[in-house]
Design an enzyme around this catalytic site. Structure first.
Site, PDB file in Angstrom:
ATOM      1  CE1 TYR A 235      -2.895  -3.318   1.357  1.00  0.00           C
ATOM      2  CE2 TYR A 235      -4.102  -1.811  -0.064  1.00  0.00           C
ATOM      3  CZ  TYR A 235      -3.968  -3.053   0.525  1.00  0.00           C
ATOM      4  OH  TYR A 235      -4.898  -4.026   0.285  1.00  0.00           O
TER       5      TYR A 235
ATOM      6  CG  ASN B  70     -12.276   2.288  -8.133  1.00  0.00           C
ATOM      7  OD1 ASN B  70     -12.267   1.066  -8.306  1.00  0.00           O
ATOM      8  ND2 ASN B  70     -12.639   3.143  -9.073  1.00  0.00           N
TER       9      ASN B  70
ATOM     10  CG  ASP C  47      -9.135   5.880  -7.122  1.00  0.00           C
ATOM     11  OD1 ASP C  47      -9.158   5.011  -8.018  1.00  0.00           O
ATOM     12  OD2 ASP C  47     -10.071   6.702  -6.969  1.00  0.00           O
TER      13      ASP C  47
ATOM     14  CG  HIS D 276     -13.974  -2.906  -1.898  1.00  0.00           C
ATOM     15  ND1 HIS D 276     -13.771  -3.351  -3.186  1.00  0.00           N
ATOM     16  CD2 HIS D 276     -15.008  -3.628  -1.426  1.00  0.00           C
ATOM     17  CE1 HIS D 276     -14.630  -4.309  -3.469  1.00  0.00           C
ATOM     18  NE2 HIS D 276     -15.409  -4.486  -2.422  1.00  0.00           N
TER      19      HIS D 276
ATOM     20  CB  CYS E 252      -5.522   3.037  15.450  1.00  0.00           C
ATOM     21  SG  CYS E 252      -4.812   2.236  16.897  1.00  0.00           S
TER      22      CYS E 252
ATOM     23  CB  CYS F 238      -2.411   5.145  16.856  1.00  0.00           C
ATOM     24  SG  CYS F 238      -4.043   5.899  16.918  1.00  0.00           S
TER      25      CYS F 238
ATOM     26  N   GLY G  43     -16.859   0.216 -15.212  1.00  0.00           N
ATOM     27  CA  GLY G  43     -15.456  -0.131 -15.003  1.00  0.00           C
ATOM     28  C   GLY G  43     -15.214  -1.231 -14.001  1.00  0.00           C
ATOM     29  CB  THR G  44     -16.765  -3.204 -11.751  1.00  0.00           C
ATOM     30  OG1 THR G  44     -16.473  -4.273 -10.854  1.00  0.00           O
ATOM     31  CG2 THR G  44     -18.243  -3.181 -12.067  1.00  0.00           C
ATOM     32  CB  SER G  45     -14.065  -7.653 -14.017  1.00  0.00           C
ATOM     33  OG  SER G  45     -13.821  -7.975 -12.643  1.00  0.00           O
TER      34      SER G  45
HETATM   35  N1  APR Z   1     -12.602   2.115 -19.355  1.00  0.00           N
HETATM   36  C1  APR Z   1     -13.624   1.341 -18.884  1.00  0.00           C
HETATM   37  N2  APR Z   1     -13.446   0.096 -18.381  1.00  0.00           N
HETATM   38  C2  APR Z   1     -12.186  -0.365 -18.333  1.00  0.00           C
HETATM   39  C3  APR Z   1     -11.068   0.373 -18.797  1.00  0.00           C
HETATM   40  C4  APR Z   1     -11.327   1.667 -19.320  1.00  0.00           C
HETATM   41  N3  APR Z   1     -10.342   2.452 -19.792  1.00  0.00           N
HETATM   42  N4  APR Z   1      -9.942  -0.382 -18.628  1.00  0.00           N
HETATM   43  C5  APR Z   1     -10.353  -1.542 -18.067  1.00  0.00           C
HETATM   44  N5  APR Z   1     -11.689  -1.548 -17.896  1.00  0.00           N
HETATM   45  C6  APR Z   1     -12.540  -2.603 -17.324  1.00  0.00           C
HETATM   46  C7  APR Z   1     -12.027  -4.008 -17.571  1.00  0.00           C
HETATM   47  O1  APR Z   1     -12.518  -4.491 -18.811  1.00  0.00           O
HETATM   48  C8  APR Z   1     -12.640  -4.757 -16.377  1.00  0.00           C
HETATM   49  O2  APR Z   1     -13.927  -5.249 -16.705  1.00  0.00           O
HETATM   50  O3  APR Z   1     -12.552  -2.427 -15.935  1.00  0.00           O
HETATM   51  C9  APR Z   1     -12.776  -3.695 -15.305  1.00  0.00           C
HETATM   52  C10 APR Z   1     -11.767  -3.840 -14.188  1.00  0.00           C
HETATM   53  O4  APR Z   1     -12.023  -5.069 -13.539  1.00  0.00           O
HETATM   54  P1  APR Z   1     -11.100  -5.509 -12.306  1.00  0.00           P
HETATM   55  O5  APR Z   1      -9.669  -5.318 -12.662  1.00  0.00           O
HETATM   56  O6  APR Z   1     -11.583  -6.850 -11.866  1.00  0.00           O
HETATM   57  O7  APR Z   1     -11.411  -4.424 -11.180  1.00  0.00           O
HETATM   58  P2  APR Z   1     -12.704  -4.351 -10.258  1.00  0.00           P
HETATM   59  O8  APR Z   1     -13.903  -4.932 -10.945  1.00  0.00           O
HETATM   60  O9  APR Z   1     -12.807  -2.966  -9.759  1.00  0.00           O
HETATM   61  O10 APR Z   1     -12.299  -5.313  -9.021  1.00  0.00           O
HETATM   62  C11 APR Z   1     -13.226  -5.383  -7.941  1.00  0.00           C
HETATM   63  O11 APR Z   1     -11.624  -6.732  -6.740  1.00  0.00           O
HETATM   64  O12 APR Z   1      -9.436  -7.115  -6.179  1.00  0.00           O
HETATM   65  C12 APR Z   1     -10.636  -6.612  -5.719  1.00  0.00           C
HETATM   66  O13 APR Z   1     -10.877  -4.987  -4.059  1.00  0.00           O
HETATM   67  C13 APR Z   1     -10.504  -5.145  -5.385  1.00  0.00           C
HETATM   68  O14 APR Z   1     -12.168  -3.411  -5.636  1.00  0.00           O
HETATM   69  C14 APR Z   1     -11.498  -4.467  -6.318  1.00  0.00           C
HETATM   70  C15 APR Z   1     -12.461  -5.591  -6.668  1.00  0.00           C
END
Ligand code: APR
Length: 243
Positions: free
Chosen positions: A57, A95, A97, A112, A120, A139, A179-181
């Site tokens: 981190y 995220n 960030d 998350h 602490c 702390c 933006g999540t898988s």
């Molecule tokens: N624009 C839009 N989507 C995008 C881009 C982009 N430029 N680049 C990548 N992606 C997509 C990918 O296709 C994917 O589907 O963003 C997604 C990212 O997926 P992951 O890497 O699995 O991230 P995330 O879904 O946020 O993971 C969830 O998993 O490891 C844990 O705690 C961690 O919060 C995280 C959680």
């Protein structure tokens, strides 16, 4: 639908921050291609080798401090949507960030946790923390060293503010996943909860996620293009699309 506009819940993942220069997790160049979850992102890893976890981190905090990381057009579009939307709005991010805050988002839940905060484990105090953390870090609240940890939810720990998120999903008219898988629960299940509440669901992502078939509509491409486009059309309509 409050005042006809409708209530919106947005979920974001690492993909929304990719074009700001931050790595995702499961893309070929992602974080989990370089380091193992079991070594840096579980309570067991922290108990076994705390300095290894701190360094993971610390390196990501340093990237934020020194890497010129800025919110991108997708973060800014969501802040615009929150400001201009006449109905209820909640942004839930996976995220850790701070790009949504820096873009102007206010009604925001970090389910998350937040990498730029430290907690602490002894007195539970949480505060902004942009510097390195280590076992020797004392702390500021209770003065004890050895118990500071990133204010981040590790695998096996309970995500934050789940009651607030569940209530928002149960009442929403539109759920947007960006933006999540769709690999990690409970976030990956939010689309089902929203559909169960009768909401319209949309996916904005670079490519179809694991839950793609659960969305009524989708737009695939880089977030900095598809999110501003989606927000502009939603604001022009002034209400959640029917159906
Ligand atoms: N624009 C839009 N989507 C995008 C881009 C982009 N430029 N680049 C990548 N992606 C997509 C990918 O296709 C994917 O589907 O963003 C997604 C990212 O997926 P992951 O890497 O699995 O991230 P995330 O879904 O946020 O993971 C969830 O998993 O490891 C844990 O705690 C961690 O919060 C995280 C959680």
């Amino acid at each position: 639908m409050a005042n006809g506009a409708g209530s919106i819940v947005v979920l974001t993942g690492a993909g929304i921050s990719k074009e700001s220069g931050l790595s995702t997790f499961r893309d070929p160049d992602g974080i989990w291609a370089r380091v193992r979850v079991e070594d840096v992102a579980t309570p067991e890893a922290f108990a076994r080798d705390p300095e290894r976890v701190h360094e993971f981190y610390n390196m990501r905090r340093r990237r934020h401090r020194e890497g010129g990381i800025q919110p991108n057009a997708a973060h800014l579009a969501l802040a615009r949507l929150e400001t201009e939307w006449r109905g209820a709005f909640l942004l839930v991010t996976q995220n850790i960030d701070n790009l949504h805050e820096r873009a102007g988002s206010r009604n925001l839940v970090h389910m998350h946790g937040e990498m730029l905060k430290a907690r602490c484990a002894r007195c539970d105090s949480v505060r902004e923390w942009h510097e390195d953390l280590g076992l020797a870090t004392a702390c500021p609240a209770c003065g004890r060293a050895g118990d500071m940890r990133p204010h981040v939810v590790w695998f096996g720990e309970m995500p934050l503010e789940m009651d607030r998120i569940g209530a928002a999903l149960a009442a929403c008219d539109l759920f947007v996943s960006i933006g999540t898988s769709g690999n990690v629960y409970p976030a990956a299940g939010f689309v089902r909860e929203a559909r169960g509440a009768g909401a319209r669901t949309a996916e904005l992502n670079l490519e179809p996620s694991l839950g793609a078939s659960l969305f009524h509509q989708a737009s695939y491409g880089p977030a900095t293009r598809v999110v501003p486009e989606f927000v502009a059309s939603l604001l022009a309509a002034g209400a959640v699309p029917a159906g």
